[in-house]
Write a protein that holds these residues in place. Structure first.
Motif, PDB file in Angstrom:
ATOM      1  N   UNK B   4       0.833  -1.205   0.000  1.00 17.10           N
ATOM      2  CA  UNK B   4       0.000   0.000   0.000  1.00 17.10           C
ATOM      3  C   UNK B   4       0.865   1.252   0.000  1.00 17.10           C
ATOM      4  N   UNK B   6       1.634   4.747   1.475  1.00 13.38           N
ATOM      5  CA  UNK B   6       1.454   5.165   2.874  1.00 13.38           C
ATOM      6  C   UNK B   6       1.056   6.633   3.010  1.00 13.38           C
ATOM      7  N   UNK B  41      -3.432   7.592  14.519  1.00  9.11           N
ATOM      8  CA  UNK B  41      -3.251   6.143  14.432  1.00  9.11           C
ATOM      9  C   UNK B  41      -4.608   5.454  14.331  1.00  9.11           C
ATOM     10  N   UNK B  42      -5.542   5.854  15.191  1.00  8.30           N
ATOM     11  CA  UNK B  42      -6.884   5.263  15.168  1.00  8.30           C
ATOM     12  C   UNK B  42      -7.589   5.537  13.842  1.00  8.30           C
ATOM     13  N   UNK B  44      -6.234   5.635  11.014  1.00  2.00           N
ATOM     14  CA  UNK B  44      -5.678   4.843   9.919  1.00  2.00           C
ATOM     15  C   UNK B  44      -4.372   5.357   9.341  1.00  2.00           C
ATOM     16  N   UNK B  46      -0.627   5.472   8.467  1.00  2.00           N
ATOM     17  CA  UNK B  46       0.247   4.312   8.264  1.00  2.00           C
ATOM     18  C   UNK B  46       1.539   4.431   9.043  1.00  2.00           C
ATOM     19  N   UNK B  47       1.921   5.646   9.357  1.00  2.00           N
ATOM     20  CA  UNK B  47       3.097   5.920  10.184  1.00  2.00           C
ATOM     21  C   UNK B  47       2.868   7.307  10.780  1.00  2.00           C
ATOM     22  N   UNK B  74       1.132   4.049  20.621  1.00  2.00           N
ATOM     23  CA  UNK B  74       0.856   4.055  19.195  1.00  2.00           C
ATOM     24  C   UNK B  74       1.638   2.907  18.561  1.00  2.00           C
ATOM     25  N   UNK B  75       0.899   1.948  17.963  1.00  2.00           N
ATOM     26  CA  UNK B  75       1.588   0.750  17.480  1.00  2.00           C
ATOM     27  C   UNK B  75       1.669   0.712  15.956  1.00  2.00           C
ATOM     28  N   UNK B  76       2.163   1.832  15.442  1.00  2.00           N
ATOM     29  CA  UNK B  76       2.538   1.920  14.028  1.00  2.00           C
ATOM     30  C   UNK B  76       3.933   2.561  14.015  1.00  2.00           C
ATOM     31  N   UNK B  77       4.645   2.510  12.894  1.00  2.00           N
ATOM     32  CA  UNK B  77       6.002   3.042  12.898  1.00  2.00           C
ATOM     33  C   UNK B  77       6.056   4.546  13.204  1.00  2.00           C
ATOM     34  N   UNK B  78       7.074   4.896  13.948  1.00  2.00           N
ATOM     35  CA  UNK B  78       7.261   6.281  14.379  1.00  2.00           C
ATOM     36  C   UNK B  78       8.647   6.756  13.946  1.00  2.00           C
ATOM     37  N   UNK B 254      -3.536   1.982  -4.300  1.00  2.00           N
ATOM     38  CA  UNK B 254      -3.662   0.938  -3.281  1.00  2.00           C
ATOM     39  C   UNK B 254      -3.310   1.530  -1.919  1.00  2.00           C
ATOM     40  N   UNK B 255      -4.271   1.488  -0.999  1.00  2.00           N
ATOM     41  CA  UNK B 255      -4.037   2.010   0.347  1.00  2.00           C
ATOM     42  C   UNK B 255      -4.527   0.995   1.369  1.00  2.00           C
ATOM     43  N   UNK B 256      -4.083   1.181   2.583  1.00  6.11           N
ATOM     44  CA  UNK B 256      -4.557   0.308   3.667  1.00  6.11           C
ATOM     45  C   UNK B 256      -5.832   0.924   4.236  1.00  6.11           C
TER      46      UNK B 256
END
Lengths: 220, 258
Positions: B4, B6, B41-42, B44, B46-47, B74-78, B254-256
């Motif tokens: 996807x 980002x 983050x909530x 959507x 991606x980072x 926050x459990x996405x890349x930082x 294409x996206x998440x």
């Protein structure tokens, strides 16, 4: 008390995975104790083991060998649920092409390969590293997939990969990703589960995977 | 099916507070980078990219605590950027929970720092931030030069050559900001973006100039960027991240979707 040992051999950031485990432990209302450690005793006494890894395989394997982490991982794989992440998964294999070729732990048969400079999909050139959110197709049912829709997107960052090929079934490949080539994204053998992606960075689906791991007895 | 593109919201922070303004109606404290990050983050994202513009040493201690707080929730890349000058700075930020660091001025003053950083911590966590300005005049072949200090100081370095050099030294990703477009809301410099994206094998994050959702689409389709970074359109709730993704998906990107 659910004791989790995150094996620390000095490579990279283990904060994220520890925090993610604490987060999902709290969601479950579990009493969990996460130790980021290379202490053989703590690892032996733990209920579950995380084997992470980032960076170059040569440096990772050098530290794994220097600290004798390999035997700790082998022992854990024989006795309790183990979750290997990213380079941790690659380190389980026989060998990696990275850094001119590096022998790995050989716990699982297979060779880790480079995506290559000319990686293409539909004639379109692809960037390497494979970085970002990609879909994972669930090939086989597994207790850790519970609550995770098929083809969910997880966060990847890597330039080397285990190919999904004719040996995948015997290796226990249970999840596959497409990035120019077919990538073995998830391996599962008995009480061992290994992902090329980072569950701790994959938001809800990643946290679900870790939550399932905290409750997993290692049975399939 | 595939990787996807980002969407990365960017927080500019000073002394632990989001600056440049964030306006959310349903957020308790719009200046708190932890709350804002969670919110994105909530929604959507991606980072998350966190750019620290704090000048003082004491302020930087605050930054470390802020990064720790974001990373625990926050459990996405930082990615953390701003004032990253030494290997120790990188270690501090990674230990605080950052997944990547963005190196900007220090790469210009000492390119070898990028090599040392990639060797020590791995290319996957080394982002080189490039601030480029168009220097060619009308009718000339396009040319961009690297500028430092918020676009004030020219360096004489060609942006495309520089990007190649940074990747050779170990940069795993390029955060490419057009100083001409930054803050204008006129869209990315698509020619710059495409030229850099074709010149290097690693992912490119396009930055500078986003004013509407079509700009994001243009960035990935015409600019050939792998990720798009924006601040104000999200901060002021002109668009939510969900709307941005839905729009991109409609346009065939294409996206998440979450």
């Amino acid at each position: 008390m659910n004791k989790i040992a995150v094996i620390d051999y000095g490579m990279g950031n283990l904060h994220s995975v520890a925090k993610a485990l604490e987060h999902v432990g709290a969601q479950l209302g579990q009493q969990i104790e996460v130790s980021v450690t290379s202490d053989p005793q703590l690892i032996a006494q733990s209920d579950r083991v995380i084997f992470p890894g980032v960076g170059a395989i040569r440096d990772c394997m050098a530290e794994i060998n220097r600290l004798n982490i390999g035997s700790l991982v082998r022992e854990a794989v024989l006795s309790k649920p183990v979750f290997a992440i990213c380079v941790g998964m690659q380190a389980l294999m026989d060998r990696s092409e990275e850094n001119g070729g590096v022998d790995c732990l050989g716990i699982i048969e297979g060779q880790v390969k480079f995506f290559g400079e000319e990686l293409k999909d539909d004639g379109q050139k692809l960037k390497v590293p494979h970085m970002g959110w990609n879909e994972v197709e669930q090939l086989t049912p597994h207790p850790l997939w519970q609550g995770i829709p098929d083809r969910s997107r997880f966060y990847f960052v890597h330039s080397y990969y285990l190919p999904h090929d004719s040996r995948s079934a015997e290796r226990g490949v249970v999840g596959v990703t497409r990035y120019g080539v077919d990538v073995a994204a998830v391996l599962a053998q008995k009480n061992l589960f290994a992902t090329q992606f980072h569950p701790e960075k994959s938001q809800e689906v990643g946290l679900t995977l870790l939550r399932n791991f905290l409750q997993w007895d290692g049975q399939v | 099916m595939g990787l996807a593109k980002r969407i990365i919201p960017c927080l500019d922070c000073e002394n632990g507070r989001v600056v440049k303004g964030v306006q959310f109606v349903d957020i308790r404290d719009a200046g708190d980078p932890v709350e804002v990050s969670k919110r994105y983050c909530d929604a959507g994202a991606d980072e998350i990219t966190f750019l620290d513009i704090t000048a003082s040493h004491e302020g930087r201690e605050t930054t470390v605590h802020t990064v720790e707080a974001i990373a625990s929730q926050v459990f996405i890349p930082l990615t953390v950027g701003g004032g990253i000058r030494t290997l120790e700075d990188i270690r501090t930020m990674l230990n605080a929970g950052a997944d990547k660091v963005a190196i900007n001025t220090a790469a210009v003053t000492n390119p070898d720092f990028v090599r040392a950083a990639a060797e020590r911590f791995g290319s996957q966590c080394i982002v080189v931030a490039i601030d480029a300005k168009r220097v060619s005049t009308e009718g000339e072949p396009l040319r961009w030069e690297i500028f430092t200090h918020g676009g004030r100081n020219p360096t004489g370095l060609d942006a495309i050559d520089w990007a190649r050099k940074m990747v050779e030294l170990g940069a795993g990703e390029i955060l490419l900001t057009s100083m001409d477009r930054d803050g204008t809301k006129n869209g990315f410099d698509l020619e710059l973006c495409r030229a850099v994206s074709r010149a290097v094998p690693v992912p490119i994050i396009a930055s500078g100039g986003v004013g509407n959702l079509q700009h994001l689409v243009d960035g990935v389709i015409e600019g050939e960027a792998d990720a798009v970074l924006a601040a104000s359109i999200f901060h002021f709730q002109e668009y939510t991240i969900g709307e941005a993704k839905a729009y991109m998906a409609e346009q065939g990107v294409e996206v998440r979707l979450v």
